[in-house]
Scaffold this motif. Structure first.
Motif, short mmCIF file in Angstrom:
data_model
loop_
_atom_site.label_atom_id
_atom_site.label_comp_id
_atom_site.label_asym_id
_atom_site.label_seq_id
_atom_site.Cartn_x
_atom_site.Cartn_y
_atom_site.Cartn_z
N THR A 18 -18.86 51.42 -30.40
CA THR A 18 -18.78 50.32 -29.44
C THR A 18 -17.85 49.23 -29.94
O THR A 18 -16.99 48.74 -29.21
CB THR A 18 -20.19 49.73 -29.22
OG1 THR A 18 -21.03 50.78 -28.74
CG2 THR A 18 -20.16 48.61 -28.21
N ALA A 72 -23.54 46.25 -24.11
CA ALA A 72 -24.67 46.92 -23.49
C ALA A 72 -24.19 48.15 -22.74
O ALA A 72 -24.78 49.23 -22.85
CB ALA A 72 -25.38 45.96 -22.55
N GLY A 73 -23.09 47.99 -21.98
CA GLY A 73 -22.58 49.11 -21.20
C GLY A 73 -22.22 50.29 -22.08
O GLY A 73 -22.54 51.44 -21.76
N SER A 74 -21.60 49.99 -23.19
CA SER A 74 -21.19 51.06 -24.09
C SER A 74 -22.40 51.72 -24.74
O SER A 74 -22.51 52.95 -24.78
CB SER A 74 -20.25 50.49 -25.15
OG SER A 74 -20.06 51.43 -26.17
N LEU A 75 -23.32 50.90 -25.22
CA LEU A 75 -24.50 51.46 -25.89
C LEU A 75 -25.31 52.30 -24.92
O LEU A 75 -25.82 53.37 -25.28
CB LEU A 75 -25.36 50.33 -26.46
CG LEU A 75 -24.74 49.57 -27.62
CD1 LEU A 75 -25.59 48.35 -27.96
CD2 LEU A 75 -24.60 50.46 -28.86
N ALA A 76 -25.40 51.85 -23.67
CA ALA A 76 -26.19 52.57 -22.68
C ALA A 76 -25.60 53.93 -22.36
O ALA A 76 -26.26 54.81 -21.83
CB ALA A 76 -26.33 51.75 -21.40
N LEU A 77 -24.30 54.09 -22.67
CA LEU A 77 -23.67 55.40 -22.44
C LEU A 77 -23.91 56.32 -23.63
O LEU A 77 -23.45 57.46 -23.63
CB LEU A 77 -22.17 55.23 -22.21
CG LEU A 77 -21.78 54.66 -20.85
CD1 LEU A 77 -20.31 54.27 -20.86
CD2 LEU A 77 -22.06 55.66 -19.75
N GLY A 78 -24.58 55.83 -24.63
CA GLY A 78 -24.89 56.67 -25.79
C GLY A 78 -23.93 56.46 -26.94
O GLY A 78 -23.90 57.25 -27.88
N ALA A 79 -23.10 55.40 -26.85
CA ALA A 79 -22.18 55.13 -27.96
C ALA A 79 -22.94 54.51 -29.12
O ALA A 79 -23.93 53.80 -28.92
CB ALA A 79 -21.08 54.19 -27.50
#
Ligand SMILES: Nc1ncnc2c1ncn2[C@@H]1O[C@H](COP(=O)(O)OP(=O)(O)OP(=O)(O)O)[C@@H](O)[C@H]1O
Ligand SMILES: [Mg+2]
Lengths: 549, 251
Positions: free
Chosen positions: A454, A442-449
């Motif tokens: 990810t 989630a953290g990675s996706l939320a950064l736009g990855a």
């Protein structure tokens, strides 16, 4: 207690007391029972653990002990008694054998020395398992039959110099010239020349009994006169007739040394003679006769000899075993090229299986819809992981070797191994990937990855320790695998040159050594190397895993 | 309304058949802190996650209505990667990656194509500084981020969001896993950050909402019950339900 009382509905005092007592008793029994169950469980579990540990330690300890120490019972015609200066039957004077210091030789028997001089084994291999050419040197005054390759020199010094400098060289020099080899860097080797001559009556079969061999202790007892009948040491019922060699002879001195006695302690029962010819005749003629005798003399006089049994202990695996190339079916030399083949095999297998395994695991956990298909695939991998490796070998033979025409060799073998360990890698990688917290994703996706970013940059690195553990596990299996390689990789113990050459690895080498009865010492040495490699891989990997995060 | 950063109109949200949000409309003002409050399960997190489309990951979810970010419909042609870059998110539990502190912060910029080490160094320092954690970690940038304390990890996660230069920061109960000292540090930080960012924060802590937010939205059973200036909501709510909730009569 008061709590218990409060919870009771009000009844008469007596019944309350009775109730409390009975409850108390129940509680006590219950407590005792559960305590007993606890103790029992502890003991049982502890025993199971201890047993497992003991078995493990015993197995590993046994193999490694045998790997480092050789301990064999041998039977030869010769007594394990040798002296630096020894009589050789075809030489009128005593002789000394000198050997180049690279030759691993501790002692030699008369037969072997004679054949070396004749140039019959032209390689040391037969004698000491070392792949080296034999280069014999003798003096021009030496008597005997020498081979064509035997080099003749005029003086002792030039023999010593040649033996010092030429790998594989040895020579014989007169014992009288012993002082002339002082200062040369070479080894002086004791020569065994004696055996146990007996009268033919000793070897007769009676009551299903026959004298077969004598060991050091029996020999000592006989020579000291402590035993008077062959029966006492496993032979037939026949009195022992001990014949003592002519005083002052080589055999006489050996007698005293082997018996561990001085001249005055010679047994009275022994028959003494001053004449060498008579000595031999008496051993032969007298019922139950026995005497120490030169093996060559026994042969020349048609005398029977008893086998001598002794225990030979020493270091087993040694440095040279790791660094020498194997020769002659692995009888001679070490296992260097086999170790290299093993490393190639492991590297290739890891190279093939890791990307595929991780890829499959990522697909199954991150991409595939968690439905029936995935369940079937999982069941499939689990089943595959449990299939006997020989079946993989068969499959590899049919598909890789035959159908795809890759031939028996490194590539077919490693592909087979890859198939074999793939399920393990997939399963462990899957577990490792699943164990990565959702919040990382989630953290990675939320950064736009993106999804792949990810997975590649966050999930796989976080799962790396677990994945690595799986790979190590699989490598451990691959290193020791034999059955899958029998039909696919071949047995050529030379260093592999390309992917299609047949290649022997440690496990298949071990198999061959045992199957062909070549040498158990070598088998255990090989097993020890295998175990050490597996251990090293394990330790290395835990070091790697604990490295950073 | 030119001051509006996000403008939500008639938003319905479904998890499969379950309707989690009903007809929510809301204007989120620029450079302000908006607090989302309401009882558990009322849809605050769901609403927050519609704003950066993190809900897309939930299978079978559906969105009706429009959400405009700077006037553009984020459920329309808007690039989802750009959206998540612009609308960053801080989660309830700190979730630093299993990497070094430096790599955690540099992760976002790297993903968005920045490779130059010097530029990355600058971004890392600036973000950590902004997140008020620079002094604590400047000597251990290459140490694992998971070795930090919970409060430090949460500020690190805020720095990680700042590193991709967002516009809006969504925070879902960012202090609920932290001790009071760490909480107050993060509250100070939010106050500092609102100069440059628009912040939407979900909180269960009324005092916190009162302390840090400019406006407050009260959710109930998937409806936006009431929204307004924080002071108004707290001291003069127009809805009886809001008043009951604020005064602790339920929830
Ligand atoms: N992934 C999901 N799938 C199905 N239903 C969900 C999902 N996530 C949340 N819900 C449901 O949607 C409703 C709103 O959930 P949400 O997480 O938004 O509540 P919340 O206000 O954030 O509560 P809390 O204060 O406890 O975090 C709840 O009834 C919840 O059960
Ligand atoms: Mg929530």
């Amino acid at each position: 207690m008061s709590i218990l009382l409060n919870t009771q509905t009000p009844v008469t005092d007596i019944s309350i007391e009775a109730l409390v007592n009975s409850e108390q008793r129940k509680a006590d029994t219950h407590y005792r029972k559960s305590k007993r169950a606890n103790t029992l469980a502890t003991i049982t579990l502890w025993s199971a653990a201890a047993l497992t540990l003991a078995i493990l330690v015993y197995i590993l300890g046994f193999i490694i002990y045998k790997g480092f120490r050789s301990d064999n019972i041998l039977e030869t015609d010769y007594i394990n008694y040798g002296t630096i200066e020894s009589p050789l039957p075809w030489q009128s004077d005593d002789t000394i054998m000198i050997v180049n210091s690279d030759v691993r030789l501790k002692e030699i028997n008369g037969d072997n020395l004679e054949s070396l001089l004749k140039g019959k084994p032209s390689n040391w291999g037969n004698i000491n398992e070392q792949d080296l050419d034999v280069i014999p040197y003798v003096l021009d005054t030496a008597e005997g039959n020498f081979g064509k390759k035997t080099i003749i020199k005029n003086d002792v010094e030039s023999i010593a110099a040649a033996v010092e400098n030429q790998v594989g060289a040895f020579g014989i020099i007169p014992a009288a010239d012993a002082d002339k080899i002082d200062g040369y860097k070479l080894n002086v080797i004791p020569v065994w020349s004696l055996g146990i001559g007996v009268s033919p009556t000793v070897l007769e079969i009676k009551d299903n009994k026959k004298m077969r061999f004598i060991d050091g202790d029996m020999l000592k007892d006989i020579l000291r006169g402590n035993i008077s009948n062959w029966q006492e040491i496993g032979g037939i019922d026949l009195p022992i007739t001990l014949v003592i060699p002519p005083a002052g002879s080589y055999e006489y001195n050996a007698y005293l040394e082997l018996a561990g006695i001085s001249e005055d302690e010679l047994p009275d029962t022994g028959i003494s003679t001053g004449n060498p010819a008579e000595y031999i005749e008496q051993i032969n003629k007298l019922d139950g006769g026995i005497g120490i005798i030169q093996i060559t003399a026994a042969e020349a006089n048609d005398m029977k000899t008893l086998k001598y049994q002794y225990r030979k202990t020493g270091r087993n695996i040694q440095m040279w075993f790791l660094f020498e190339e194997p020769k002659r079916a692995g009888r001679v030399g070490g296992v260097s090229s086999i170790i290299i083949n093993t490393i190639y095999m492991v590297l290739l297998t890891v190279l093939f299986s890791t990307p595929i395994g991780i890829g499959a695991a990522v697909y199954l956990t991150e991409y595939a819809k968690q439905g029936r298909l995935v369940k079937i695939i999982r069941l499939g991998t689990e089943t595959l992981a449990g299939i006997p490796s020989i079946i993989f070998g068969l499959f590899g033979f049919i598909v890789f070797v035959d159908y795809m025409n890759l031939g028996i060799g490194l590539l077919s073998g490693t592909l087979t191994l890859t198939l074999m360990i793939l399920p393990t890698i997939v399963r462990t990688s899957e577990e490792a990937i699943k164990a990565v917290p959702r919040s990382f994703r989630a953290g990675s996706l939320a950064l736009g990855a993106g999804k792949w970013q990810t997975i590649y940059k966050v999930v796989i690195p976080a799962a790396a320790p677990g994945i690595l553990t799986g790979v190590i596990l699989a490598v451990g299996r691959a290193v020791g695998e034999t059955a899958a390689l029998l039909f696919t990789m071949g047995f050529d113990y030379r260093r592999v040159e390309n992917l299609n050459t047949s290649a022997r690895v440690l496990s298949t080498h071990l198999y061959q050594l045992v199957k062909e009865g070549i040498s158990f010492d070598r088998a255990f040495a090989t097993a020890t190397i295998l175990i050490v490699i597996v251990l090293a891989v394990n330790v290395l990997s835990t070091k790697l895993v604990v490295r950073k995060y | 309304m030119n001051n509006s950063k996000l403008s939500v109109k008639d938003l319905d949200f479904y998890y499969g058949d379950f309707k989690a949000l009903h007809n929510v409309s809301m204007e989120v003002e620029k450079n302000k802190v908006t607090a989302l409050i309401g009882p558990s399960g009322c849809g605050k997190s769901t609403f927050l996650k519609t704003l950066n489309r993190m809900n897309d990951l939930v299978e079978g979810s559906k969105v009706h209505g429009t959400i405009l970010y700077d006037g553009e419909d984020i459920y329309g042609k808007y690039d989802i990667i750009q959206l998540r870059k612009k609308v960053g998110m801080v989660f309830q539990a700190p979730n630093p990656f299993a990497m070094s502190i430096y790599d955690n912060i540099a992760y976002g910029p790297r993903i968005h194509g920045i490779k130059n080490r010097k530029v990355l160094d600058q971004i890392v320092e600036k973000s950590l500084f902004q997140a008020a954690i620079w002094d604590e970690v400047k000597d251990r940038l290459n140490k694992p981020a998971l070795g930090l304390s919970g409060g430090q990890q949460q500020r690190l996660c805020i720095a990680r969001v700042l590193a991709v230069e967002p516009d809006v920061i969504l925070m879902d109960e960012p202090t609920s896993a932290l001790d009071p000292v760490s909480t107050s540090r993060i509250e100070d930080l939010i106050d500092e950050l609102k100069k440059d960012y628009t912040i939407i924060i979900v909180t269960h802590n009324m005092q916190q909402a009162g302390r840090i937010s400019d406006s407050t939205a009260f959710f109930l059973h998937g409806y936006l019950e009431e929204m307004g200036q924080t002071e108004t909501i707290f001291f003069n709510p127009s809805s009886k339900k809001t008043e009951d909730y604020i005064s602790g009569r339920f929830g």
